[in-house]
Design an enzyme around this catalytic site. Sequence first.
Site, PDB file in Angstrom:
ATOM      1  N   CYS A  26      22.037  35.917  58.022  1.00 17.88           N
ATOM      2  CA  CYS A  26      23.206  35.709  58.876  1.00 17.88           C
ATOM      3  C   CYS A  26      23.044  34.585  59.898  1.00 17.88           C
ATOM      4  CB  CYS A  26      23.672  37.011  59.531  1.00 17.88           C
ATOM      5  SG  CYS A  26      22.430  38.252  59.799  1.00 17.88           S
ATOM      6  N   ARG A  69      10.597  40.498  54.356  1.00 16.45           N
ATOM      7  CA  ARG A  69      10.367  41.520  55.370  1.00 16.45           C
ATOM      8  C   ARG A  69       9.025  42.173  55.090  1.00 16.45           C
ATOM      9  NH1 ARG A  69      16.490  44.081  55.392  1.00 16.45           N
ATOM     10  NH2 ARG A  69      17.486  42.098  55.864  1.00 16.45           N
ATOM     11  N   GLN A 123      19.332  38.742  48.503  1.00 16.62           N
ATOM     12  CA  GLN A 123      20.586  39.474  48.673  1.00 16.62           C
ATOM     13  C   GLN A 123      21.736  38.677  48.064  1.00 16.62           C
ATOM     14  OE1 GLN A 123      20.168  39.416  52.998  1.00 16.62           O
ATOM     15  NE2 GLN A 123      20.008  41.652  52.983  1.00 16.62           N
ATOM     16  N   ASP A 181      24.408  37.867  49.250  1.00 16.79           N
ATOM     17  CA  ASP A 181      24.865  37.967  50.628  1.00 16.79           C
ATOM     18  C   ASP A 181      26.090  37.098  50.886  1.00 16.79           C
ATOM     19  OD1 ASP A 181      24.692  38.960  53.138  1.00 16.79           O
ATOM     20  OD2 ASP A 181      22.912  37.838  53.747  1.00 16.79           O
ATOM     21  N   HIS A 206      28.868  36.199  54.494  1.00 20.01           N
ATOM     22  CA  HIS A 206      29.333  36.544  55.834  1.00 20.01           C
ATOM     23  C   HIS A 206      30.756  36.047  55.986  1.00 20.01           C
ATOM     24  CE1 HIS A 206      24.944  36.761  56.148  1.00 20.01           C
ATOM     25  NE2 HIS A 206      25.233  37.802  56.894  1.00 20.01           N
ATOM     26  N   LYS A 250      28.533  50.508  59.393  1.00 25.33           N
ATOM     27  CA  LYS A 250      28.498  49.969  58.041  1.00 25.33           C
ATOM     28  C   LYS A 250      28.926  51.002  57.011  1.00 25.33           C
ATOM     29  CE  LYS A 250      23.563  50.935  57.454  1.00 25.33           C
ATOM     30  NZ  LYS A 250      22.310  50.498  56.856  1.00 25.33           N
ATOM     31  N   HIS A 261      29.340  41.441  57.374  1.00 26.23           N
ATOM     32  CA  HIS A 261      28.194  41.168  56.505  1.00 26.23           C
ATOM     33  C   HIS A 261      28.415  42.000  55.252  1.00 26.23           C
ATOM     34  CE1 HIS A 261      25.498  40.138  60.128  1.00 26.23           C
ATOM     35  NE2 HIS A 261      26.593  40.639  60.657  1.00 26.23           N
TER      36      HIS A 261
END
Length: 726
Positions: A403, A432, A450, A452, A454, A537, A583
Site C-alpha cells: 500500500c 514478512r 498478493q 493486490d 488499492h 475488513k 485494500h
Amino acid sequence: MVMVRLPDGNEIEHCDGVTALDVIREIGPGLARAAVAAKLDGNVVDLTATLNGDSVNLQAITAADPAALPLMRHSCAHVMAEAICSLWPQTRLVYGPTVEDGFYYDIDLDHGLSPADFEQIEARMTQIVKEDRPFTRYELSRSEAMTRLESEGNPYKVDNAERAEGDSLSFYVTGARDSGCWEDLCRGPHVPSTARIGAFKIMRVAGAYWHGDASKAKLQRVYGTAWATKKDLNRYLHRLEEAKKRDHRKIGRELGLFAFDPLVGSGLVLWKPRGAVIRYTLEQFIRGELLRRGYQPVYTPQIGRLELYRKSGHFPYYKDSQYPPLFESDRARELNVLWELAWASNSDQAVPAEIELFDRLAVSHEDLRKAGYPAGEAVDARLKRIGSWLAQEDGYLLRPMNCPHHIQIYKSERRSYRDLPVRLAEFGTVYRYEQSGEVGGLTRVRGFTQDDAHIFCTPEQLHDEIAGCMDEARVGLGVVGLNDYRVRVGLRDETSSKWVGTAKNWELAQVAILEAVRASGMAYTEEVGEAAFYGPKVDFIVKDCIGREWQLGTVQVDYNLPERFELSYVGDDNAAHRPIMVHRAPFGSMERFIGILIEHFAGAFPLWLSPIQVTVCSVSEKSAGYALEVYKACRDGGLRMEYDTSDDRIGAKIRRATMMKVPYVLVIGEQEMSAQTVNVRTREGKQLGSCTLPEFLAACAAEIATHGETTSAEIGRGSAPSERQV
RNA sequence: GCCGAUGUAGCUCAAUGGUAGAGCACGGCUUUCGUAAAGCCGAGGUUGUGGGUUCGACUCCCACCAUCGGCUCCA
C-alpha cells in the site's frame, strides 16, 4: 407433580424429583440401557438429573445420537486426565474441553509427555473404562467449593471456578461420591459410567499457554479422539490418512510444482515450471478481470525507505515480523535504534537508555555532539530530530505490504474528484518474517505475492467499491469451484489499544463495510477484534485438507492511511477532500491460494490450469513418429504438452501420465496413424474414443475458454470404444 | 518465538553401539507391446550440519539448520 412430554407427543405425569433415567426406564428398559444422557427442554443433562417444574420436554439421548458424541468425548477427557494423574501424581489439571473430532486436556506437568507415554496412558484409560465406574455429580455452594479448591493448591482450577457462573459449582467423581475416586471441577454433563466410553486414542501432545497468553504459564495439551465404536474410530483415522494424501506439500513434491530449500531460506517458495504455469495462468485470468473492472496495473519496487514505513505506521508496529532493515552504515543502524527507543518510550522525556545511546554516538560524530539531544522535548519532536539525522542515510525495508508504494503513486499527481475512483493493481511480492513455528507449505510463507490493489475513492463511492470487491472475490473463488468458504467481517475491539485512527473514522468504515456486505446477500459472521489495525475488513476463509482455516481473499476499508499520508483530491467545490482507501486481494496471496487449490483438486487441476494438459503416448515404435507429429500439432494449437515415446508398454505410459494427473492422454497406435485420428483417455480412466486432431483441439479450446464448463464429454465424440473396430 | 516429534539414495521406508539395505524413480541393454507397473544389468550415501562420549556412532549426548503437529502471532 411434573408433566413430562416425550418426543412422540405422549405425556406422563411424575412426582417432583424424579430423575430422567426413571422416566426413560418407564418408556422402555432397552432405551434406558441405550441412553447416555437426556435432553430436558433442549438442554443436555445427566441421566441422574431430576425433573422439576410444571412440565418439561424430555428426550433420551442414546450413544447413536450425534449429541452423545461430545458428551462421551468429554467423559473420555476425564478418564484420560485421571490416567495421567495416576501415572504422574504431581500433575495439575487446567482445562479439558471437547473439540471437533475429539478433546484435549491442558495439564501442568514437569515430566514432558511424549508419544512414548501414550501407550501407557491408554492402557490405564482402558482399565478405568473396564472398571465401569459411574460419573457422579455433586454440587457445593460457591464459597464451600472455593475453600476446597484453594486448599488443593491448584491455581488453575481456582481460576476456572472464579470464571464459572452460578451460585453453586458442580464436581464429578469418577466413581461413587466420597469413594476416594478421582474427581474434577466440571460443569458436565457426562455419560453414566466409564464403560459407556467407546473407542479412543491419544493423538498428540503439544505446547499451549494458560489462557492462550504467551506470557503465562506453559502447559502441555494432550489431544485425544473418541468415537462410539472401534469402527468409527478406524473410519476417522482412515479419513485422516486420506486427507494427508491431498496435502498440497505432498502433492506439490509429487507433481513437481514447487520446492523449498534450506539454502534459500525457510518459507521462501521456489516455483518449479509446473507450479509456475498454474500461477501464471491464474494471474492471466485475474489480469483480465482487473481490466474489465477498471483497474490500472502498476509496478513498484519490492523495497522502500524505512521512513516510508514509519509514516505508514507499519514500522516499527510490525517490527517483529519483518526482515531486519538494511542500513548503509553503522551510524544509521544506531540512529534507528535510537528512533525506536524514543518511539517505544512514548513520553515527553527521553528515557535513560535513549540518552545513553545518544551520548555514545555523539562521541564519534561531531555533528551530533554539536546538535545535542532534545531530551526534554515531546516524543514527536525527538523522533523528528532523529529523522532529520537519518534522512541522508536512511535504511531500507524489504516491503511487508504494497500500500505505501501505491499511495505514493496516487500522490504523484493532483487528483480531481472526476478521476476517482483510482484503482491501482499489482501482483505485489511482499516479505514478512513469520515466526519460525508458523512457516509451512504454501499456506504460511515468508515471501508471497498478493493479487493486490488499492482503490482511492470518495465517501459516496465507497459502498459500491466494497460491493465490487466482494463480487470479485466471489467470482474468483467461483471460477475454480472453491465454494466452501465462510465470510467474516472483522470489527474493532474497542477495549484494545491495538488500533490507529479516530473512533469516528472507525465507525464510518464499519458502517460502510457492514452495509456493503449485507447488500451482497452473502452469509457472514461479525467478529470483534478481527479488524486490521487501520480498519475493518471482510475476509473469505477456507479450510485446508486437515481442517485448518486460512484467510484467502480480503477487502479492507481504510480511513487512516489517507490521513497519515495526507492524501487529497479536489472536489466539485474546488476544495481539498480526503479520499478513502480500500485494500483488496480477492485471492489473498498466490502462494496460499494455490496451496488451497492443490488440496481442493487433490492435484487434478481442471484443464485450463493443468500444468501438463495432454500427454501423447505411442503404443509402439511404429507409431512414435505420428505421436510426435500429434504432439507438435497440439503444442502449436496452444496446449501444454508432453510426449512419451519410450520403449515401455502403453499401460506403463498411461499409468505415469495418470499419476501426474494429466487430464488427457492421447493413445497413438497404428490404427490412429492410418486413420489420422487421436484416441482420448481421461485421467479418471474413461476412454472417450477416437476423433480427429482438429476436433480434439476444438474441444480442448472450448473447455479451457469456459474454465471447464464444457468438459471431456464433448471430446472424442467420434466412435465410442465399444463401437470401435479393433 | 514456545512445547513436542522427526531428519538415512530423487521419493517411500529398513538397519541391538560392530562392513549402511530394499522398492519405486534414474542410466544402459533386451523387448515394440492397444488403455494404471515387461525383463536383465548398473549407478546412486561423509546417514541434515557442527561438536562430544566411545576401541568403534545411522544408533548415545550437546548446539545449530530444516521439516511436521500444536500454542501464540498474522498488516
